[in-house]
Design a protein around this motif. Structure first.
Motif, PDB file in Angstrom:
ATOM      1  N   ASN A 144      -0.238   7.006  12.455  1.00 51.07           N
ATOM      2  CA  ASN A 144      -0.045   5.996  11.428  1.00 51.07           C
ATOM      3  C   ASN A 144       1.332   5.970  10.602  1.00 51.07           C
ATOM      4  O   ASN A 144       0.948   5.939   9.463  1.00 51.07           O
ATOM      5  N   SER A 145       2.181   6.348  11.142  1.00 43.84           N
ATOM      6  CA  SER A 145       3.504   6.778  10.329  1.00 43.84           C
ATOM      7  C   SER A 145       4.036   4.994   9.901  1.00 43.84           C
ATOM      8  O   SER A 145       4.292   4.511  10.662  1.00 43.84           O
ATOM      9  N   ALA A 146       4.391   5.225   8.564  1.00 44.84           N
ATOM     10  CA  ALA A 146       5.239   4.212   8.065  1.00 44.84           C
ATOM     11  C   ALA A 146       6.913   4.332   7.772  1.00 44.84           C
ATOM     12  O   ALA A 146       7.180   3.501   7.245  1.00 44.84           O
ATOM     13  N   ASP A 147       7.108   5.363   8.454  1.00 42.18           N
ATOM     14  CA  ASP A 147       8.716   5.626   8.289  1.00 42.18           C
ATOM     15  C   ASP A 147       9.754   4.800   9.228  1.00 42.18           C
ATOM     16  O   ASP A 147       8.969   4.449  10.312  1.00 42.18           O
ATOM     17  N   GLU A 148      10.814   4.457   8.871  1.00 43.09           N
ATOM     18  CA  GLU A 148      11.429   3.382   9.579  1.00 43.09           C
ATOM     19  C   GLU A 148      11.976   4.348  10.758  1.00 43.09           C
ATOM     20  O   GLU A 148      12.082   3.737  12.108  1.00 43.09           O
ATOM     21  N   LYS A 173       5.377   9.603   5.668  1.00 43.57           N
ATOM     22  CA  LYS A 173       5.056   8.207   5.022  1.00 43.57           C
ATOM     23  C   LYS A 173       4.055   7.533   6.021  1.00 43.57           C
ATOM     24  O   LYS A 173       4.365   7.248   7.153  1.00 43.57           O
ATOM     25  N   SER A 174       2.946   7.379   5.500  1.00 43.46           N
ATOM     26  CA  SER A 174       1.927   6.736   6.165  1.00 43.46           C
ATOM     27  C   SER A 174       1.071   5.498   5.667  1.00 43.46           C
ATOM     28  O   SER A 174       1.534   5.420   4.394  1.00 43.46           O
ATOM     29  N   THR A 175       0.589   4.889   6.805  1.00 39.64           N
ATOM     30  CA  THR A 175      -0.312   3.432   6.054  1.00 39.64           C
ATOM     31  C   THR A 175      -1.345   4.035   5.335  1.00 39.64           C
ATOM     32  O   THR A 175      -2.175   4.906   6.102  1.00 39.64           O
ATOM     33  N   CYS A 176      -1.853   3.398   4.502  1.00 36.72           N
ATOM     34  CA  CYS A 176      -3.012   3.962   3.780  1.00 36.72           C
ATOM     35  C   CYS A 176      -3.725   2.633   3.251  1.00 36.72           C
ATOM     36  O   CYS A 176      -2.872   1.971   2.413  1.00 36.72           O
ATOM     37  N   LYS A 177      -4.847   2.338   3.512  1.00 34.97           N
ATOM     38  CA  LYS A 177      -5.467   1.284   2.703  1.00 34.97           C
ATOM     39  C   LYS A 177      -6.195   1.545   1.236  1.00 34.97           C
ATOM     40  O   LYS A 177      -7.037   2.477   1.288  1.00 34.97           O
ATOM     41  N   CYS A 190      -6.484   8.849   1.935  1.00 33.57           N
ATOM     42  CA  CYS A 190      -5.338   8.459   2.913  1.00 33.57           C
ATOM     43  C   CYS A 190      -5.302   9.619   4.213  1.00 33.57           C
ATOM     44  O   CYS A 190      -5.012  10.786   4.085  1.00 33.57           O
ATOM     45  N   THR A 202      -3.751  -7.307  -4.076  1.00 33.75           N
ATOM     46  CA  THR A 202      -4.608  -7.744  -2.829  1.00 33.75           C
ATOM     47  C   THR A 202      -5.933  -8.342  -3.424  1.00 33.75           C
ATOM     48  O   THR A 202      -6.190  -8.594  -4.685  1.00 33.75           O
TER      49      THR A 202
END
Length: 377
Positions: A3-7, A34-38, A51, A175
């Motif tokens: 679940n990486s959010a890095d470019e 950097k990860s995605t987290c709700k 997270c 949100t």
């Protein structure tokens, strides 16, 4: 990391691998992940966030690379304290998942970063000022209508709460998944302030009513001035003759002055009548001598006296009717003012109870607040 959010998708630094003679390899690449987290903002600013960081192999299955946990939690001994978040823990879990495409299992290690927001900043800068401003709404019900500032105070409080709500909207993530707790609190306070403005207009409307505008209905006299006033332990000033409203002394003085002037006018009329009686008697005697008609003179004098008495009686009736009308109008105005005072007192108690109950109920609905206070329910 799945679940990486890095470019670049992989945030690790390419470092060397240490190879031992036994065949073991040691590869510890440093990196910034950097990860995605709700984000769940339902209990904002008393919220907690979890997270997950999911690590695994894209290429090799569980038979080729068997990932194992070295400890049940991540090592955060070198964690530096943050001014906004408290790190509660970093538990780790080993998951084995079977996909429909492949018969081999795939292993991943998931680290869940559990953080709790430090709410002191929001309590001091948002919640406490909001409570203080909302408490000023109660002061509006204690302000006398003669001051002319009741409605101004309510509108000012409503505008200040609107400014605070705009500040909160800038600090919260955009949100629509959930309404934050502090948003519910501010909306409830703004609803109370708006309702207080409406009731203030109603109180001012009742306070400035007179018998010329609208007579006092029976249900207002019985429902508000009698029963509701009895429940609130209020009594109309001047009801028993001991306690009178602020303007009653001035009105009484005016009534006394009017009565004195009326008495003087009546007395002057009577004195004038008494002064004219001897003259009328002398004229009647002269006519008796000259005209020798005693009956005609006596009838003429009686008619004059009756005419004067009728004029005096009409004046007395007019003055009495006028004073009675003014007294009734003054009593009606006092009853309207008392009804406005009763509604004002009732709104004061109602808003006080509702403000306290809603504030405590909304803030204690957050699990972290109950945990901090040691409450279990």
């Amino acid at each position: 990391m799945y679940n990486s959010a890095d470019e670049t998708f992989d945030g690790t630094y390419k470092s060397n691998v240490v190879v031992y003679s036994s065949g073991d390899l040691n590869y510890v690449p440093p990196g910034m992940f950097k990860s995605t987290c709700k984000i769940d903002i339902q209990w904002f600013p008393f919220d907690e966030q979890k997270c997950p960081l999911k690590f695994g192999s894209w290429t090799y299955n569980g038979f080729q690379i068997n990932l194992m946990l070295g400890a049940e939690a991540g090592d955060y001994s070198d964690f530096l304290a943050n001014g906004e978040w408290d790190l509660i823990g970093v538990p780790a879990y080993r998951n084995v998942k079977q996909y429909a495409c492949c018969p081999e299992p795939y292993v991943d290690i998931t680290f869940t970063i559990h953080v709790q927001r430090r709410a002191l900043f929001f309590v001091i800068n948002l919640i406490v000022p909001c409570i203080l401003i909302s408490s000023m709404t109660l002061l509006g019900f204690t302000l006398p209508p003669e001051s002319g500032e009741k409605l101004t105070l309510g509108v000012t409080i409503l505008l200040s709460l609107t400014v605070f709500l705009l500040l909160i909207a800038e600090t919260m993530p955009a949100t629509s998944d959930a309404v934050p707790l502090i948003g519910i609190f501010f909306s409830c306070v703004m609803m109370l302030c708006g309702l207080s403005v409406v009731l203030t207009v109603l109180v001012l409307n009742l306070h400035h009513r007179t018998s010329l505008n609208q007579p006092l209905p029976y249900w207002v006299r019985m429902g508000i001035n009698t029963w509701l006033a009895w429940m609130l332990r209020m009594e109309m000033p001047g009801k028993d003759g001991k306690d009178k409203p602020p303007g009653s002394n001035r009105n009484s003085a005016k009534d006394i002055e009017l009565q004195q002037r009326s008495s003087r006018s009546l007395l002057a009329n009577v004195l004038d009548l008494d002064d004219e009686l001897p003259l009328k008697k002398a004229q009647a005697s002269n006519h008796h001598v000259l005209m020798h008609n005693d009956d005609s003179a006596q009838n003429l004098m009686n008619c004059g006296i009756r005419f004067e008495l009728n004029c005096i009686l009409k004046e007395i009736r007019f003055i009495t009717r006028r004073m009675r009308t003014e007294d009734d109008a003054l009593d009606t105005a006092h009853e309207w003012r008392f009804a406005a005072a009763v509604i004002d007192r009732f709104c004061l108690w109602l808003f006080s109870i509702f403000t306290i109950v809603s504030t405590i109920g909304i803030l204690l609905s957050a699990p972290n607040v109950r945990k901090m206070l040691g409450l279990k329910f």
